[in-house]
Design a protein around this motif. Structure first.
Motif, PDB file in Angstrom:
ATOM      1  N   ALA A  47      21.226  -1.955 -43.260  1.00 48.32           N
ATOM      2  CA  ALA A  47      20.832  -0.098 -42.333  1.00 48.32           C
ATOM      3  C   ALA A  47      19.673  -0.647 -41.866  1.00 48.32           C
ATOM      4  CB  ALA A  47      19.686  -0.416 -44.487  1.00 48.32           C
ATOM      5  N   GLN A  48      19.112  -1.368 -41.619  1.00 47.96           N
ATOM      6  CA  GLN A  48      18.428  -0.612 -39.826  1.00 47.96           C
ATOM      7  C   GLN A  48      20.002  -0.261 -38.387  1.00 47.96           C
ATOM      8  OE1 GLN A  48      15.869  -4.172 -40.428  1.00 47.96           O
ATOM      9  NE2 GLN A  48      14.534  -3.233 -40.596  1.00 47.96           N
ATOM     10  N   TRP A  49      20.595  -1.735 -39.092  1.00 51.61           N
ATOM     11  CA  TRP A  49      21.167  -1.321 -37.301  1.00 51.61           C
ATOM     12  C   TRP A  49      22.091  -0.380 -37.595  1.00 51.61           C
ATOM     13  CZ3 TRP A  49      20.911  -4.105 -33.910  1.00 51.61           C
ATOM     14  CH2 TRP A  49      20.438  -5.086 -33.232  1.00 51.61           C
ATOM     15  N   LYS A  50      22.308   0.367 -39.059  1.00 51.99           N
ATOM     16  CA  LYS A  50      22.862   2.008 -39.101  1.00 51.99           C
ATOM     17  C   LYS A  50      21.848   2.783 -38.074  1.00 51.99           C
ATOM     18  CE  LYS A  50      24.741   4.256 -42.456  1.00 51.99           C
ATOM     19  NZ  LYS A  50      25.659   4.378 -43.433  1.00 51.99           N
ATOM     20  N   THR A  51      20.854   2.194 -38.682  1.00 45.83           N
ATOM     21  CA  THR A  51      19.393   3.743 -37.895  1.00 45.83           C
ATOM     22  C   THR A  51      19.712   3.362 -36.434  1.00 45.83           C
ATOM     23  OG1 THR A  51      18.554   3.566 -40.113  1.00 45.83           O
ATOM     24  CG2 THR A  51      17.210   4.288 -38.115  1.00 45.83           C
ATOM     25  N   LEU A  52      19.558   2.602 -35.895  1.00 44.30           N
ATOM     26  CA  LEU A  52      19.435   1.926 -34.738  1.00 44.30           C
ATOM     27  C   LEU A  52      20.720   2.581 -33.776  1.00 44.30           C
ATOM     28  CD1 LEU A  52      18.161  -1.791 -34.638  1.00 44.30           C
ATOM     29  CD2 LEU A  52      16.679   0.540 -33.205  1.00 44.30           C
ATOM     30  N   MET A  53      22.105   2.334 -34.661  1.00 48.53           N
ATOM     31  CA  MET A  53      22.797   2.723 -33.671  1.00 48.53           C
ATOM     32  C   MET A  53      23.000   4.047 -33.032  1.00 48.53           C
ATOM     33  SD  MET A  53      25.221   1.086 -32.550  1.00 48.53           S
ATOM     34  CE  MET A  53      25.872   1.869 -31.458  1.00 48.53           C
ATOM     35  N   ILE A  54      22.869   4.798 -35.112  1.00 47.12           N
ATOM     36  CA  ILE A  54      22.218   6.477 -34.186  1.00 47.12           C
ATOM     37  C   ILE A  54      21.671   6.745 -33.162  1.00 47.12           C
ATOM     38  CG2 ILE A  54      21.547   8.552 -35.250  1.00 47.12           C
ATOM     39  CD1 ILE A  54      22.738   7.376 -37.981  1.00 47.12           C
ATOM     40  N   HIS A  55      20.505   6.470 -33.163  1.00 49.35           N
ATOM     41  CA  HIS A  55      19.401   6.214 -31.814  1.00 49.35           C
ATOM     42  C   HIS A  55      19.964   5.948 -30.471  1.00 49.35           C
ATOM     43  CE1 HIS A  55      16.158   5.642 -29.607  1.00 49.35           C
ATOM     44  NE2 HIS A  55      16.413   4.394 -29.150  1.00 49.35           N
ATOM     45  N   MET A  56      20.944   4.607 -30.799  1.00 48.31           N
ATOM     46  CA  MET A  56      21.397   4.276 -29.558  1.00 48.31           C
ATOM     47  C   MET A  56      22.988   4.789 -28.998  1.00 48.31           C
ATOM     48  SD  MET A  56      19.217   2.246 -28.167  1.00 48.31           S
ATOM     49  CE  MET A  56      19.918   2.521 -26.570  1.00 48.31           C
ATOM     50  N   ARG A  57      23.260   5.694 -29.832  1.00 48.58           N
ATOM     51  CA  ARG A  57      24.790   6.635 -29.984  1.00 48.58           C
ATOM     52  C   ARG A  57      23.974   7.657 -29.369  1.00 48.58           C
ATOM     53  NH1 ARG A  57      28.176   9.111 -34.270  1.00 48.58           N
ATOM     54  NH2 ARG A  57      29.085  11.286 -33.076  1.00 48.58           N
ATOM     55  N   VAL A  58      22.825   8.472 -29.904  1.00 51.32           N
ATOM     56  CA  VAL A  58      22.017   9.328 -28.632  1.00 51.32           C
ATOM     57  C   VAL A  58      21.460   8.968 -27.006  1.00 51.32           C
ATOM     58  CG1 VAL A  58      20.974  11.333 -29.022  1.00 51.32           C
ATOM     59  CG2 VAL A  58      21.538  10.503 -30.467  1.00 51.32           C
ATOM     60  N   ARG A  59      21.193   8.232 -27.064  1.00 52.20           N
ATOM     61  CA  ARG A  59      20.505   7.808 -25.979  1.00 52.20           C
ATOM     62  C   ARG A  59      20.849   7.335 -25.102  1.00 52.20           C
ATOM     63  NH1 ARG A  59      14.603   6.325 -24.740  1.00 52.20           N
ATOM     64  NH2 ARG A  59      14.553   7.416 -26.812  1.00 52.20           N
ATOM     65  N   ALA A  60      22.329   6.940 -25.546  1.00 48.88           N
ATOM     66  CA  ALA A  60      23.300   6.155 -23.671  1.00 48.88           C
ATOM     67  C   ALA A  60      24.805   6.061 -24.707  1.00 48.88           C
ATOM     68  CB  ALA A  60      22.840   4.286 -24.212  1.00 48.88           C
ATOM     69  N   ASN A  61      24.658   8.085 -24.780  1.00 47.67           N
ATOM     70  CA  ASN A  61      25.987   8.275 -24.668  1.00 47.67           C
ATOM     71  C   ASN A  61      26.753   7.419 -25.627  1.00 47.67           C
ATOM     72  OD1 ASN A  61      24.645  11.332 -24.502  1.00 47.67           O
ATOM     73  ND2 ASN A  61      25.397  11.132 -22.398  1.00 47.67           N
ATOM     74  N   ILE A  62      26.722   7.019 -27.035  1.00 43.74           N
ATOM     75  CA  ILE A  62      27.710   5.479 -26.744  1.00 43.74           C
ATOM     76  C   ILE A  62      29.376   6.732 -27.500  1.00 43.74           C
ATOM     77  CG2 ILE A  62      28.859   3.716 -27.899  1.00 43.74           C
ATOM     78  CD1 ILE A  62      26.179   3.001 -27.483  1.00 43.74           C
ATOM     79  N   PRO A  63      30.252   6.809 -27.128  1.00 42.29           N
ATOM     80  CA  PRO A  63      31.423   7.511 -28.140  1.00 42.29           C
ATOM     81  C   PRO A  63      31.439   6.958 -29.560  1.00 42.29           C
ATOM     82  CG  PRO A  63      32.288   6.349 -25.647  1.00 42.29           C
ATOM     83  CD  PRO A  63      30.890   5.975 -26.027  1.00 42.29           C
ATOM     84  N   ALA A  64      31.209   7.767 -29.845  1.00 48.83           N
ATOM     85  CA  ALA A  64      31.575   7.791 -31.921  1.00 48.83           C
ATOM     86  C   ALA A  64      32.496   6.530 -31.650  1.00 48.83           C
ATOM     87  CB  ALA A  64      32.017   8.613 -32.427  1.00 48.83           C
ATOM     88  N   THR A  65      33.558   6.514 -31.836  1.00 47.31           N
ATOM     89  CA  THR A  65      34.095   5.466 -31.880  1.00 47.31           C
ATOM     90  C   THR A  65      33.789   4.027 -31.477  1.00 47.31           C
ATOM     91  OG1 THR A  65      35.777   6.369 -29.498  1.00 47.31           O
ATOM     92  CG2 THR A  65      36.487   7.136 -31.536  1.00 47.31           C
ATOM     93  N   GLN A  66      32.962   3.949 -30.197  1.00 47.57           N
ATOM     94  CA  GLN A  66      33.180   2.677 -29.546  1.00 47.57           C
ATOM     95  C   GLN A  66      31.725   1.719 -30.800  1.00 47.57           C
ATOM     96  OE1 GLN A  66      32.168   2.245 -25.452  1.00 47.57           O
ATOM     97  NE2 GLN A  66      34.418   2.989 -25.105  1.00 47.57           N
ATOM     98  N   ALA A  67      30.649   3.367 -31.084  1.00 51.88           N
ATOM     99  CA  ALA A  67      29.381   2.730 -32.124  1.00 51.88           C
ATOM    100  C   ALA A  67      29.899   2.218 -33.619  1.00 51.88           C
ATOM    101  CB  ALA A  67      28.597   4.288 -32.259  1.00 51.88           C
ATOM    102  N   LYS A  68      30.833   2.885 -33.785  1.00 52.96           N
ATOM    103  CA  LYS A  68      31.246   2.793 -35.583  1.00 52.96           C
ATOM    104  C   LYS A  68      31.823   0.829 -35.030  1.00 52.96           C
ATOM    105  CE  LYS A  68      32.909   7.148 -37.262  1.00 52.96           C
ATOM    106  NZ  LYS A  68      33.729   7.908 -36.695  1.00 52.96           N
ATOM    107  N   LYS A  69      32.726   0.567 -34.104  1.00 56.58           N
ATOM    108  CA  LYS A  69      33.218  -0.735 -34.126  1.00 56.58           C
ATOM    109  C   LYS A  69      32.159  -1.491 -33.377  1.00 56.58           C
ATOM    110  CE  LYS A  69      36.997  -1.490 -31.191  1.00 56.58           C
ATOM    111  NZ  LYS A  69      38.050  -1.597 -30.623  1.00 56.58           N
ATOM    112  N   ILE A  70      30.605  -1.250 -32.922  1.00 56.47           N
ATOM    113  CA  ILE A  70      29.419  -1.922 -32.970  1.00 56.47           C
ATOM    114  C   ILE A  70      29.014  -2.068 -33.832  1.00 56.47           C
ATOM    115  CG2 ILE A  70      27.994  -2.181 -31.599  1.00 56.47           C
ATOM    116  CD1 ILE A  70      28.979  -0.776 -29.215  1.00 56.47           C
TER     117      ILE A  70
END
Lengths: 437, 102
Positions: free
Chosen positions: B69-92
């Motif tokens: 659950a925490q990784w899910k929260t962090l992933m949104i934070h990093m997706r926004v901060r580091a401009n990670i594409p959605a497809t990559q963010a989901k795989k990570i």
């Protein structure tokens, strides 16, 4: 007589059989008794276990029946990844430093938490604070002041709402770190390999209150990405409200009139307004090219422009080129070139500018099998700034990062600063523990 | 006699050049075909994307440091901060949640 013999024979045979059978029966019961005893004991244990299991199952079934009967709220389909989640990340630093001409000392204790609240799969609220200590001061009888006691400073670094609109766009609203270059967004204490910020970063607005749309578009399957960010913020402001380049503070000292850290929408008299007529606009375009893990190149161009004086007649603009290169897990080089343009009432347009470049190398690449050396990264930076009003300052920094763990760093560096302004030229060293959590 | 021998040699020489050209051409074609096969990038896995994106700014965190659950929260934070594409963010995120152990 014949009957007697018959009866006697039968009785005798019966007695003998009885004796034989009895002795045999006794022998069997001795062997089997313990076996049977063990079996009975084991069976008893099994029965106890079955009874306990049955009791647990009965309780679970009863609870299930209750939940089925009374479904107050439906269970989340997301399993362990709950739909709501609150957590804290951030960093903390402790510094020891010595500046030329001053006493050495523990100079810095900083705690910078970031609170994250995920409201759903597409909504995140995040707020970052910077909490530090600073000496207080007491005014003495003779009117002079002297450091006394301490005071805690709490700064709001950012507080923003992120809404993932779709796979390619995110709406950000609130008090945001601005994507002018990459340093501010990637500059938390434990991310910096050098404790100080690059000199020309002082020429830029780090954060602003407003709205931003940002996102990224994959260019292929290898990880290559195009990124973008577009934003509108209140923008910088003027200390005295005029468009002059400098103004005087309470001590009659000349200070720059451009204020890059204010204009947050609520004025000192608690009314709400932008300090000038129009907001500033800005954005960044980036290209990230990885060719395998730990090997990548990133290039970006960003800028911002808008009024800064109260009359809204004078513009402040900035342009930043940024680049970062990773070659292997051991080598990194990055830097930014920063140009700003400030229109003024008194001296026309001035162009404060600067650049910084930093390189680092992890000694683990040498594979010397030495535990301490393998955890050391050497780092160096050169930064330079020119205020376009006669003061040019440059700094050369050499240092190291010792990785106690992946998030606990012990950094040290020596800085040599040269400047046209003699008061700024000095050498110093800094030691810092940084922890990311 | 010498003339006919010369003609034969020229013919054989021409044939040799044609054969050599054919061999070189076929080698280039095969090499290009192989090159196309090898040059076509294989889509990175979640673990590789994690290493590619996260090491840009900081040392990698261990997946077990946070819950799913925490990784899910962090992933949104990093997706926004580091401009990670959605497809990559989901795989990570999938990689981190699977490796988080909880």
């Amino acid at each position: 007589m014949r009957n007697y013999f018959q009866v006697s024979s039968v009785w005798t045979i019966g007695c003998m059989m009885g004796l034989v059978l009895t002795s045999h029966a006794l022998a069997v019961s001795d062997e089997d008794f313990n076996t049977l005893k063990d079996q009975v004991s084991k069976q008893g244990g099994r029965i106890d276990q079955v009874e306990k299991t049955q009791a647990v199952a009965t309780n679970t079934a009863a609870k299930s029946e209750v939940s089925v009967v009374q479904p107050v709220y439906p269970a989340s389909a997301l399993g362990s990844s709950a739909s709501h989640n609150f957590m804290m990340v951030g960093d903390a630093e402790v510094q020891f430093g010595k500046v030329e001409g001053q006493s050495s000392g523990f100079t810095f204790a900083d705690f910078a938490p970031i609170f994250l609240y995920r409201a759903s799969d597409s909504v995140l609220f995040e707020a970052g604070f910077d909490i530090g200590l600073q000496n207080g001061s007491t005014t003495l009888l003779n009117g002079q002041t002297h450091d006394s006691s301490s005071q805690t400073t709490i700064d709001l670094s950012f507080a923003q709402l992120d809404y993932l609109l779709n796979d390619y766009a995110t709406i950000v609203a609130g008090y945001m770190l601005l994507p002018l270059g990459t340093y501010t967004e990637r500059g938390a204490g434990w991310l910096n390999k050098i404790p100080d910020d690059p000199l020309p970063r002082a020429l830029l607005q780090d954060s602003g209150i407003g709205v931003q749309i940002r996102g990224s578009i994959p260019l292929d399957d290898s990880g290559q990405v195009f990124t973008y960010a577009v934003y509108g913020v209140n923008g910088p402001s003027s200390v005295d409200g005029s468009g002059n380049s400098t103004t005087l503070d309470a001590g009659s000292n000349s200070i720059p009139n451009l204020d890059l850290g204010g204009n947050v929408g609520i004025k000192s008299d608690s009314t709400t307004a932008n300090l000038h007529s129009s907001p500033s606009g800005g954005g960044r375009l980036g290209w990230f090219l990885p060719w395998k893990a730990h090997y990548d190149l990133e290039l970006g161009v960003s800028g911002q422009s808008g009024a800064w004086d109260d009359a809204g007649k004078r513009l402040w603009s900035a342009g930043v080129l940024d680049a970062a290169l990773h070659l292997s897990p051991y080598f990194e080089a990055k830097g930014e070139c920063i140009n700003t343009w400030q229109e003024t009432d008194d001296i026309g347009t001035i162009r404060p500018r600067g650049f910084w470049i930093q390189a680092s190398y992890k000694l683990a690449a040498l594979d010397m099998d030495l535990p301490i050396v393998n955890d050391v990264e050497l780092v160096s930076r050169y930064d330079r700034t020119d205020d376009d009003m006669g003061t040019r300052t440059h700094r050369c920094t050499m240092g190291y990062v010792y990785y106690l763990s992946n998030t606990l760093l012990f950094e040290g560096d020596y800085e040599s600063i040269g400047s046209d302004d003699p008061s700024q030229a000095h050498n110093d060293f800094v030691l810092q523990f940084s922890y990311g959590f | 006699m010498n003339q006919s021998r010369s003609v034969k040699l020229r013919r054989w020489g021409g044939a040799a050049w044609v054969a050599a050209g054919a061999i070189i051409a076929s080698t280039i074609v095969i090499a290009m075909a192989d090159g196309e096969k090898t040059a076509k990038p294989k889509a990175p896995t979640g673990a590789e994307l994690y290493a590619i994106n996260c090491n840009r700014c900081h040392p990698e965190r261990y997946p077990t440091e946070w819950t799913a659950a925490q990784w899910k929260t962090l992933m949104i934070h990093m997706r926004v901060r580091a401009n990670i594409p959605a497809t990559q963010a989901k795989k990570i995120l999938k990689y981190l949640q699977e490796e988080s152990g909880n």
